[in-house]
Design an enzyme around this catalytic site. Structure first.
Site: not given
Ligand code: 0GY
Length: 309
Positions: A77, A157, A257, A262
């Site tokens: 993200t 997600y 992952d 985070n």
């Molecule tokens: C993951 C989990 C996280 C973040 C993202 O795209 C992202 O920023 O997926 C999270 O903070 O739980 O799957 O990497």
């Protein structure tokens, strides 16, 4: 451009252990990310966090160190719908990486085709409120209908408490639907309790739904391994992941992952995450499906078909 990291940001493990568990030949890390580098691929203005850089070279070095052959790189993200860092990684992977992108409804058909040529095979819809702003369901459905003819799938997600509200939308998606991190169960609740039973029922009722049995380090309450080198970390997540693997052995994926965005309290050793695999996929057959057959069918179907004809 300078991108100071979010205060308290934990960088990925600098020197992961070599796993004891040897993955089967051709194993796929089916959930990982690249971050920037921000100086080349700037982080998105609308991002909710600024990570440390985590480049494709570092990802591919980790792949080799852990004994894996391929990656599925998921757009994070912090890059919004700017997929340039992802595409750069895919096109420098020598065909050993596929991608899951984030797109908006205004993307052109030509840009979708370019993403496909680079190795993108899915889009991610994120419903975790701390990570993204709300996107109307009709916009997401429009995107799903446009990517379906490309043979792509949708990765979703969300948090476990939100599944009831999302159920109908997910049921209407016209593609394979891959759930990140088992729908983020609260593993302090019983594996046979109503919350996880709902997720299992969701998978049972929808043969097009797959699950990543990923992120014990995110879901755990019991925590990481003790400092004395004990290798059986994250034990409270085992019953949940094992239940999914054993009930739906042909619809599960595994990934590191990396670089673990985070995390607030500890950073996992990726080698120990690999050593988690035999606890959740306890036979060679389950391990082969989880790490090779399933991701190959989904992301490299031509190679899979050629190898099994
Ligand atoms: C993951 C989990 C996280 C973040 C993202 O795209 C992202 O920023 O997926 C999270 O903070 O739980 O799957 O990497």
């Amino acid at each position: 451009m300078e991108f100071p990291v979010t205060p308290g940001w934990l960088p990925y493990h600098p020197d992961p252990a070599r796993p004891h568990f040897v993955p089967p030949a051709g194993a796929v890390d089916a959930h990982c990310h690249v971050f920037g580098p921000g100086a080349i691929f700037p982080y998105a203005p609308e991002r909710k966090y600024t990570p440390c850089d985590a480049s494709r070279e570092q990802l591919f070095a980790l792949r080799d160190r852990l004994g894996f052959s391929r990656n599925v790189i998921v757009q994070a993200t912090c890059h919004g719908a700017d997929n340039r860092a992802l595409v750069d990684a895919l096109t420098h992977s020598a065909g050993r990486a596929r991608g899951v992108a984030t797109v908006r409804r205004d993307i052109s058909d030509a840009d979708l085709q370019s993403l496909h040529a680079a190795g993108v095979r899915g889009v991610r819809f994120n419903f975790v409120k701390r990570l993204v702003d709300f996107t109307p369901r009709e916009e997401l459905m429009e995107i799903a209908e446009r990517i379906a003819p490309l043979g792509w799938h949708v990765v979703v997600y969300f948090e476990a408490v939100d599944l009831p509200e999302l159920w109908d939308f997910f049921s209407a998606l016209p593609t394979i639907v891959v759930v990140d991190h088992m729908g983020r169960p609260d593993v302090s609740k019983p594996v046979d309790g109503p919350e996880f039973a709902l997720f299992m029922e969701f998978m049972r009722r929808h043969p097009n739904v797959w699950s990543k049995v990923t992120c014990p380090e995110r879901l755990t309450h019991s925590g990481p391994p003790a400092l004395d080198g004990e290798r059986d970390a994250y034990r409270d997540v085992v019953p949940f992941a094992r239940r999914v693997v054993e009930t739906f052995p042909d619809r599960v994926l595994w990934g590191t992952d990396w670089p673990h965005p985070n995390l607030k309290d500890h950073m996992p050793d990726d080698g120990l995450l690999v050593d988690f695999i035999p606890h959740i996929a306890t036979t060679a057959e389950l391990q082969r499906k989880l790490l090779v057959d399933n991701p190959m069918r989904l992301y490299w179907p031509e190679q899979y078909a050629a190898a099994h004809s």
